[in-house]
Design an enzyme around this catalytic site. Structure first.
Site, PDB file in Angstrom:
ATOM      1  N   ASP A  15     -55.152  10.227  14.411  1.00 36.63           N
ATOM      2  CA  ASP A  15     -56.611  10.573  15.160  1.00 36.63           C
ATOM      3  C   ASP A  15     -56.673  12.033  14.961  1.00 36.63           C
ATOM      4  O   ASP A  15     -55.754  12.736  14.594  1.00 36.63           O
ATOM      5  CB  ASP A  15     -56.038  10.264  16.736  1.00 36.63           C
ATOM      6  N   GLY A  18     -62.450  13.891  13.037  1.00 32.25           N
ATOM      7  CA  GLY A  18     -63.487  14.154  13.297  1.00 32.25           C
ATOM      8  C   GLY A  18     -63.543  15.615  13.945  1.00 32.25           C
ATOM      9  O   GLY A  18     -64.278  16.560  13.415  1.00 32.25           O
ATOM     10  N   HIS A  32     -62.577  12.715   7.476  1.00 29.99           N
ATOM     11  CA  HIS A  32     -61.968  11.136   7.303  1.00 29.99           C
ATOM     12  C   HIS A  32     -61.422  11.195   5.752  1.00 29.99           C
ATOM     13  O   HIS A  32     -60.535  10.826   5.577  1.00 29.99           O
ATOM     14  CB  HIS A  32     -63.162  10.132   7.321  1.00 29.99           C
ATOM     15  N   SER A  60     -60.184   0.365  14.171  1.00 30.04           N
ATOM     16  CA  SER A  60     -59.878  -0.532  15.402  1.00 30.04           C
ATOM     17  C   SER A  60     -61.268  -1.189  15.681  1.00 30.04           C
ATOM     18  O   SER A  60     -62.311  -1.008  15.245  1.00 30.04           O
ATOM     19  CB  SER A  60     -59.519   0.188  16.632  1.00 30.04           C
ATOM     20  N   TRP A  64     -66.217  -0.030  15.868  1.00 30.14           N
ATOM     21  CA  TRP A  64     -67.684  -0.412  15.680  1.00 30.14           C
ATOM     22  C   TRP A  64     -68.625   0.317  16.355  1.00 30.14           C
ATOM     23  O   TRP A  64     -69.831   0.486  16.157  1.00 30.14           O
ATOM     24  CB  TRP A  64     -67.825  -2.014  15.661  1.00 30.14           C
ATOM     25  N   LEU A 126     -41.481  -0.146  -0.208  1.00 32.96           N
ATOM     26  CA  LEU A 126     -42.094   0.308   1.248  1.00 32.96           C
ATOM     27  C   LEU A 126     -43.245  -0.706   1.461  1.00 32.96           C
ATOM     28  O   LEU A 126     -43.986  -1.190   0.433  1.00 32.96           O
ATOM     29  CB  LEU A 126     -42.673   1.493   1.013  1.00 32.96           C
ATOM     30  N   ARG A 183     -48.601   9.247  17.248  1.00 29.00           N
ATOM     31  CA  ARG A 183     -50.020   9.546  17.399  1.00 29.00           C
ATOM     32  C   ARG A 183     -50.477  10.752  17.365  1.00 29.00           C
ATOM     33  O   ARG A 183     -49.828  11.659  18.025  1.00 29.00           O
ATOM     34  CB  ARG A 183     -50.717   8.672  18.696  1.00 29.00           C
TER      35      ARG A 183
HETATM   36  C1  FPP Z   1     -59.674   8.854  13.788  1.00 28.65           C
HETATM   37  O1  FPP Z   1     -60.076  10.104  13.845  1.00 28.65           O
HETATM   38  C2  FPP Z   1     -59.665   8.239  12.669  1.00 28.65           C
HETATM   39  C3  FPP Z   1     -60.097   7.160  12.293  1.00 28.65           C
HETATM   40  C4  FPP Z   1     -61.005   6.219  13.207  1.00 28.65           C
HETATM   41  C5  FPP Z   1     -60.201   6.593  10.975  1.00 28.65           C
HETATM   42  C6  FPP Z   1     -58.863   6.485  10.048  1.00 28.65           C
HETATM   43  C7  FPP Z   1     -59.234   6.475   8.745  1.00 28.65           C
HETATM   44  C8  FPP Z   1     -58.629   7.184   7.826  1.00 28.65           C
HETATM   45  C9  FPP Z   1     -57.680   8.346   7.931  1.00 28.65           C
HETATM   46  C10 FPP Z   1     -58.949   6.921   6.396  1.00 28.65           C
HETATM   47  C11 FPP Z   1     -58.571   5.780   5.616  1.00 28.65           C
HETATM   48  C12 FPP Z   1     -57.436   4.978   5.911  1.00 28.65           C
HETATM   49  C13 FPP Z   1     -56.604   4.534   4.958  1.00 28.65           C
HETATM   50  C14 FPP Z   1     -55.429   3.767   5.258  1.00 28.65           C
HETATM   51  C15 FPP Z   1     -57.247   4.519   3.504  1.00 28.65           C
HETATM   52  P1  FPP Z   1     -61.419  10.342  14.616  1.00 28.65           P
HETATM   53  O2  FPP Z   1     -62.824  10.191  13.955  1.00 28.65           O
HETATM   54  O3  FPP Z   1     -61.159   9.474  15.978  1.00 28.65           O
HETATM   55  O4  FPP Z   1     -61.292  11.925  15.214  1.00 28.65           O
HETATM   56  P2  FPP Z   1     -61.780  12.622  16.660  1.00 28.65           P
HETATM   57  O5  FPP Z   1     -60.926  12.139  17.464  1.00 28.65           O
HETATM   58  O6  FPP Z   1     -61.310  13.999  16.327  1.00 28.65           O
HETATM   59  O7  FPP Z   1     -63.196  12.338  16.661  1.00 28.65           O
END
Ligand code: FPP
Length: 240
Positions: A15, A18, A32, A60, A64, A126, A183
């Site tokens: 997390d 963003g 990302h 998750s 969406w 792994l 987390r």
């Molecule tokens: C949460 O940050 C992150 C995600 C919803 C996407 C996670 C995806 C990746 C790290 C890239 C792809 C992964 C792989 C395995 C190739 P957020 O957007 O919720 O951040 P915020 O809470 O600061 O808004």
């Protein structure tokens, strides 16, 4: 740093992408993109450290609900990462597994996932499991559906359902439960990740945002884990 007791299986909610981008005055998608670099580093590092299983929450069932443009970008990023990295993962002895509800994805993604999984199937260094369109409650419901279907077809008796059978009906069948859950990003929630599998997992929360989660941060989590006493319901004296 010498880490004495290593987790066999680490599960991570990545997390903070963003906010990382926002702090730098950049669009969320830049976070990302940087998050993928963290994924690469942590996978390498877990391999070097002798971690056997790493499970990452990439998208998750609830994600969406984000703006369409961000969802599209995340999907494209996942697909291109999968396409670009699978050979390297294979060369490094990583077995790749994708869990989640893939039914809603198109043929291109399903084919890509099937190819990546079969190519890396025999790798032993792994096991990297990536959860996409995954929800813990979905996983439990799917297991219930699978067991109910066996009962309906006469292949299983209600009285024969055990915790073991439920575990084997989940998407993580064959993978031991996580020893350590991490987390990043400051929230202290499970957010519908591996609900069944996390029953006895040690939980570790850090304010560090995922793009900043590096080897030093992982070592901190591993040290925290090594200092804990896992009792699985027994008393501390019984463990000692
Ligand atoms: C949460 O940050 C992150 C995600 C919803 C996407 C996670 C995806 C990746 C790290 C890239 C792809 C992964 C792989 C395995 C190739 P957020 O957007 O919720 O951040 P915020 O809470 O600061 O808004």
């Amino acid at each position: 740093m010498t880490i004495t007791l290593l987790p066999r299986h680490i599960a991570i909610v990545m997390d903070g992408n963003g906010r990382w981008a926002k702090n730098k005055g950049r669009p969320r998608i830049a976070g990302h993109r940087r998050g993928v670099e963290s994924v690469r580093n942590i996978v390498d590092f877990c391999g070097q450290r002798g971690i056997e299983y790493l499970t990452l929450f990439a998208f998750s069932s609830e994600n969406w609900r984000r703006p369409r443009s961000e969802v599209d970008f995340l999907m494209e990023l996942l697909v291109s990462t999968l396409e670009n990295e699978v050979q390297k993962l294979h060369a490094n002895g990583v077995q790749l597994k994708i869990i989640g509800d893939l039914d809603s994805f198109g043929a291109r993604i399903q084919k890509l996932v099937a190819h990546a999984q079969s190519l890396t199937f025999d790798n032993k260094k792994l096991t990297l499991t990536v959860a996409i369109n995954y929800g813990g409650r979905w996983d439990v419901a799917e297991a219930a559906r699978a067991l109910a279907a066996k009962i309906a077809s006469g292949d299983l008796l209600v009285a024969d359902i055990t915790e073991q059978l439920v575990a084997e009906a989940m998407s993580t069948a064959g993978i031991p439960d996580p020893d350590l859950f991490i987390r990043t990003g400051g929230e202290t929630r499970i957010s519908n990740f591996l609900l069944w599998q996390l029953a006895y997992t040690e939980l570790y929360f850090t304010d560090v945002l995922w793009p900043d989660f590096d080897e030093i941060q992982l070592d901190l989590a591993l040290s925290s884990f090594a200092g804990r006493q896992r009792r699985f319901g027994r008393t501390g004296e019984q463990i000692l």
